[in-house]
Write a protein that holds these residues in place. Structure first.
Motif, short mmCIF file in Angstrom:
data_model
loop_
_atom_site.label_atom_id
_atom_site.label_comp_id
_atom_site.label_asym_id
_atom_site.label_seq_id
_atom_site.Cartn_x
_atom_site.Cartn_y
_atom_site.Cartn_z
N CYS A 215 1.04 -1.17 -0.02
CA CYS A 215 -0.01 0.09 -0.06
C CYS A 215 0.74 0.99 0.10
N ASP A 216 1.89 1.32 0.78
CA ASP A 216 2.72 2.27 0.92
C ASP A 216 3.47 2.74 -0.55
N ASP A 217 3.85 1.70 -1.09
CA ASP A 217 4.64 1.56 -2.39
C ASP A 217 3.50 2.25 -3.79
N ASN A 218 2.46 1.78 -3.58
CA ASN A 218 1.34 2.13 -4.36
C ASN A 218 0.46 3.33 -4.01
N ASP A 219 0.93 4.09 -2.93
CA ASP A 219 -0.04 4.99 -2.59
C ASP A 219 -1.47 4.83 -2.41
N ALA A 220 -1.71 3.69 -1.93
CA ALA A 220 -3.15 2.96 -1.71
C ALA A 220 -3.26 2.98 -0.18
N LEU A 221 -4.42 3.18 0.31
CA LEU A 221 -4.85 3.18 1.70
C LEU A 221 -4.92 1.69 2.15
N LEU A 222 -4.84 1.21 3.34
CA LEU A 222 -4.83 -0.14 3.90
C LEU A 222 -5.89 -0.12 4.79
N VAL A 223 -7.11 -0.59 4.56
CA VAL A 223 -8.13 -0.73 5.35
C VAL A 223 -8.21 -2.16 6.30
N PHE A 224 -8.51 -2.27 7.60
CA PHE A 224 -8.67 -3.44 8.45
C PHE A 224 -10.09 -3.18 8.75
N ASP A 225 -10.69 -4.30 8.44
CA ASP A 225 -11.88 -4.72 9.00
C ASP A 225 -12.01 -5.31 10.44
N GLU A 226 -12.07 -4.62 11.27
CA GLU A 226 -12.01 -5.35 12.68
C GLU A 226 -13.38 -5.28 13.21
N VAL A 227 -14.34 -5.50 12.55
CA VAL A 227 -15.81 -5.60 13.26
C VAL A 227 -15.79 -6.77 14.04
N GLN A 228 -15.29 -8.04 13.78
CA GLN A 228 -15.35 -9.06 14.59
C GLN A 228 -14.19 -9.24 15.38
N SER A 229 -12.93 -8.80 15.12
CA SER A 229 -11.66 -9.04 15.72
C SER A 229 -11.50 -8.10 16.54
N GLY A 230 -12.06 -7.01 16.78
CA GLY A 230 -11.73 -5.77 17.54
C GLY A 230 -12.46 -5.79 19.15
N VAL A 231 -12.31 -4.72 19.80
CA VAL A 231 -12.82 -4.73 21.21
C VAL A 231 -12.51 -5.67 22.15
#
Length: 404
Positions: A215-231
């Motif tokens: 993502c850094d190399d290609n100017d893209a954003l990294l999105v983490f879906d932590e709906v289930q793994s979070g909190v």
């Protein structure tokens, strides 16, 4: 008020048939135990699918809800409110985030994340940089956009045409991402640190680190879906901490409200700037009642002793399920971090996960499935050791009967 008795059969007469609920109707819960209409008791290892992170009828959550209910319920986002501001500050203080957007569900949080990713690239590069890379067997929600980003064709059947510009790589396969990503067109890579619905499959640490670099190399954003793994589900407030990989956008829901509908999208100030006034919204997002409850959830779960306790409970539950699996030859492995566990069925039992769920109910223990080949566990993060032991005993009785 209509207080007539209701039965499971009523569901078929009044509800849209997109769910297939079980035969029991729970009416009361306390801690990690639930009682149905007939007074039958169950130990809850479902946790509302990783939602009831502090169990049922938690006094702190009840107190927070009752206190706020006597003040103000709803304002809409024409005005802000104190609980929303306090919760946003807490989430920023405890995570990488600098800005927060509130919604009502994981699907809505992901919808906001994907729209933000596209708009950010549109503003900073141009309309051609709009493609999103996700992963096969991923699950990100049920809106048309989120179900398209998710990599499970069965959830799109009959709803096409799907939004375009979405590609699916192979989870835990960095080379498959390299074949799809480009500096000219890719705006974001979206990933679950632990794929929950597809069988509780954790990401390899090097895979997530590689995604960050791509993502850094290609100017893209990294999105983490932590709906289930979070909190707190993994023993860390959010799983990105466990992997030591910081995303640009993170989504949170499920356990965030402990059962009260609330969700959040977390991001940096730089990225958040692309959702200017009027570009996105949610009438109920940031609701004062929801945020007051979520504040109590985060204040409780972020305590070091609670997060440390998740690991201890995980070890106890994992060991017990693996022991059952080996003695009855039903599980080949128990995978997943913290209290998000997937018990993978042996070849003999492939396709029969639902049978274990039903057998468990007969013995007074509630478990989940993640596909046809995995029994999933996502109990309260504070489930007592004694409840775990009793749940294991009940589940063993179910397995014994099923395999006899």
């Amino acid at each position: 008020m209509n207080k007539e008795p209701v039965s499971r059969e009523l569901f078929d007469n009044v509800m849209v048939p997109n769910y297939a609920p079980g035969s029991i109707i729970p009416v009361r819960g306390e801690g990690s135990r639930i009682w149905d209409q007939d007074g039958r008791e169950f130990i809850d290892l479902q946790g509302g699918i990783a939602v009831s992170c502090l169990g049922h009828s938690h006094p702190g959550l009840i107190g927070a809800l009752q206190e706020q209910a006597g003040k103000i319920w709803h304002l809409s986002n024409v005005m802000t409110n104190e609980p929303a501001l306090r919760l946003a500050k807490t989430l920023c203080d405890l995570t990488f985030a600098e800005r927060v957007f509130f919604a009502n569900s994981g699907g809505e949080a992901n919808e906001a994340a994907f729209k933000l990713a596209r708009r950010y690239s549109w503003e900073h590069t141009g309309p051609q940089k709009h493609e999103i890379i996700s992963f096969k067997n991923a699950f990100h929600g049920r809106t048309l956009f989120t179900v398209s980003v998710g990599g499970q064709p069965k959830y799109l059947e009959g709803f096409e045409p799907a939004p375009g510009g979405i590609h699916h790589a192979d989870f835990n396969d960095l080379e498959s991402v390299k074949k799809l990503i480009s500096k000219e067109k890719t705006c974001a890579v979206v990933v679950e640190p632990i794929q929950g619905e597809s069988g509780v499959v954790p990401a390899d640490p090097d895979f997530l680190k590689g995604l960050r670099q791509l993502c850094d190399d290609n100017d893209a954003l990294l999105v983490f879906d932590e709906v289930q793994s979070g909190v707190g589900r993994t023993g860390h407030l959010y799983a990105y901490e466990m992997y030591d990989v910081v995303p640009d956008i993170l989504t949170s829901a499920k356990g965030l409200g402990g059962g009260f509908p609330v969700a959040a999208m977390l991001t940096t100030a730089k990225v958040a700037g692309s959702l200017g006034v009027g570009t996105h919204g949610s009438t109920y997002g940031g609701n004062a009642l929801a945020c007051a409850v979520a504040q109590k959830v985060i204040d409780t779960i972020s305590q070091p002793d609670i997060l440390k306790g998740v690991k201890a409970r995980s070890d106890q539950l994992r060991s017990g399920m693996m022991d059952i699996g080996e003695r009855y030859d039903v599980f080949s492995e128990v995978r997943g971090p913290g209290l998000l566990l997937g018990c993978v069925l042996t070849e003999k039992w492939q396709g029969k996960a639902k049978e274990f769920l039903n057998a468990g109910l007969d013995e007074g223990v509630m478990v989940l499935v993640a596909g046809a080949n995995v029994v999933r566990l996502a109990p309260s993060l504070i489930i007592p050791d004694t409840d775990i032991e009793e749940a294991l005993g009940r589940f063993e009785a179910a397995v014994k009967r099923l395999t006899a």
